[in-house]
Design an enzyme around this catalytic site. Structure first.
Site, PDB file in Angstrom:
ATOM      1  N   HIS A 166      -8.365   0.334   5.835  1.00  0.00           N
ATOM      2  CA  HIS A 166      -7.836  -0.790   6.609  1.00  0.00           C
ATOM      3  C   HIS A 166      -7.201  -0.265   7.906  1.00  0.00           C
ATOM      4  O   HIS A 166      -6.769   0.889   7.959  1.00  0.00           O
ATOM      5  CB  HIS A 166      -6.726  -1.503   5.827  1.00  0.00           C
ATOM      6  CG  HIS A 166      -7.215  -2.361   4.707  1.00  0.00           C
ATOM      7  ND1 HIS A 166      -6.727  -2.262   3.428  1.00  0.00           N
ATOM      8  CD2 HIS A 166      -8.122  -3.370   4.675  1.00  0.00           C
ATOM      9  CE1 HIS A 166      -7.327  -3.160   2.645  1.00  0.00           C
ATOM     10  NE2 HIS A 166      -8.174  -3.838   3.378  1.00  0.00           N
ATOM     11  N   CYS A 253       0.917  -2.767   2.212  1.00  0.00           N
ATOM     12  CA  CYS A 253       0.001  -3.524   1.340  1.00  0.00           C
ATOM     13  C   CYS A 253       0.732  -4.302   0.263  1.00  0.00           C
ATOM     14  O   CYS A 253       0.232  -5.305  -0.246  1.00  0.00           O
ATOM     15  CB  CYS A 253      -0.956  -2.574   0.620  1.00  0.00           C
ATOM     16  SG  CYS A 253      -1.489  -1.176   1.595  1.00  0.00           S
TER      17      CYS A 253
HETATM   18  C1  CIR Z   1      -8.209  -1.931  -2.300  1.00  0.00           C
HETATM   19  O1  CIR Z   1      -9.075  -1.059  -2.189  1.00  0.00           O
HETATM   20  O2  CIR Z   1      -8.374  -3.081  -1.916  1.00  0.00           O
HETATM   21  C2  CIR Z   1      -6.902  -1.566  -2.952  1.00  0.00           C
HETATM   22  N1  CIR Z   1      -7.129  -0.570  -3.942  1.00  0.00           N
HETATM   23  C3  CIR Z   1      -5.914  -1.082  -1.926  1.00  0.00           C
HETATM   24  C4  CIR Z   1      -5.525  -2.124  -0.942  1.00  0.00           C
HETATM   25  C5  CIR Z   1      -4.593  -1.623   0.082  1.00  0.00           C
HETATM   26  N2  CIR Z   1      -4.174  -2.674   0.916  1.00  0.00           N
HETATM   27  C6  CIR Z   1      -3.879  -2.541   2.200  1.00  0.00           C
HETATM   28  O3  CIR Z   1      -4.080  -1.480   2.795  1.00  0.00           O
HETATM   29  N3  CIR Z   1      -3.458  -3.609   2.823  1.00  0.00           N
END
Ligand code: CIR
Length: 258
Positions: A166, A253
């Site tokens: 991201h 996140c």
């Molecule tokens: C994913 O791959 O979607 C989750 N394991 C981690 C999400 C992390 N979120 C973020 O960077 N906003």
């Protein structure tokens, strides 16, 4: 400066151990430890002058503690995203009730098929939003977001991503024109006008710090970033996020801040 009054978090579920990861070599998260780290995250945020809404764990979605992805909250509207990861897409239906507590129906917007977008790809700098074009956020999602923001007098620009999951995996805004940048973001022209701290490669994970009302929360265990943020004059608090790191997740996140 006080900018945020509210935070939404979701407790991690047991199924988190099967969450998406690009780093299986780090091992699976220890659920009990993740819960303790989440407790610390909440108590640290509560020292930053925000009310916290704590949503219950949702076992159907292993990654659902990463509430930043299914919604984007701005000063004018809330946008329910359309997460590009198939196993996470349904999280958009589960965040909406929490958002309804703060926004009337006509201020809740939606990113819809064929557009995809995840909140982790969106970085707010005042009324401008940088959006990463990633494996999770596509051109149509960015087009829809741009149109929605324009309706409310806000702007948006696309940042193509090369390596990271991201946008905010590698760049985060700390207000006052200050920015933390790692890896591919060090040289991107999009961020030239900011006062940037370049994060050493071995601390790249700590690019994901969060500014909450003049306190900056830094992940525990990254001494160079900790010193750099302190020297910017912020109050600094740390939280250990080791179990979330195993799922490519970090401080931003784990919450929606608005
Ligand atoms: C994913 O791959 O979607 C989750 N394991 C981690 C999400 C992390 N979120 C973020 O960077 N906003």
């Amino acid at each position: 400066m006080k900018k945020f009054n509210h935070v939404i978090v979701r407790r991690p579920c047991r199924a988190m151990i099967d969450g998406i990861t690009s780093a299986p070599e780090l091992g699976k998260p220890d659920y009990e430890k993740a819960l303790r780290q989440h407790d610390d995250y909440i108590s640290t945020l509560s020292r930053c002058g925000v009310d916290i809404i704590i949503l219950p764990p949702d076992e159907r979605y292993p990654d659902s503690c990463f509430v930043e992805d299914p919604a984007l909250i701005t000063r004018e509207c809330a946008i329910i995203t359309n997460p590009g990861a198939p196993s996470r897409n349904g999280e958009k239906y589960e965040i909406i009730d929490a958002v309804r507590k703060f926004f009337p129906e006509d201020r809740i917007e939606h990113i819809v098929e064929p557009g995809t977008l995840e909140g982790g790809d969106v970085m707010m700098v005042d009324d401008h939003f940088y959006v990463g074009r990633s494996a999770r956020t596509n051109a149509e999602g960015i087009r829809q977001l741009t149109e929605i923001l324009a309706k409310y007098g806000m702007t948006c620009s696309e940042v193509p991503l090369e390596k990271v999951l991201h946008l905010k995996t590698g760049v985060n805004y700390l207000e006052n024109n200050k920015m933390l940048v790692a890896g591919e973001f060090v040289t991107k022209p999009d961020f030239e006008k900011y006062e940037k701290f370049e994060i050493p490669e071995d601390e790249a994970y700590a690019a994901n710090c969060i500014w909450v009302n003049d306190t900056v929360i830094v992940p525990e265990g990254y001494p160079h970033v900790l010193e750099a943020v302190k020297s910017m004059g912020y109050t600094v608090l740390t939280v250990d996020t080791s179990e979330y790191r195993k799922l490519d997740g970090g401080l931003s996140c784990l919450s929606l801040r608005f």
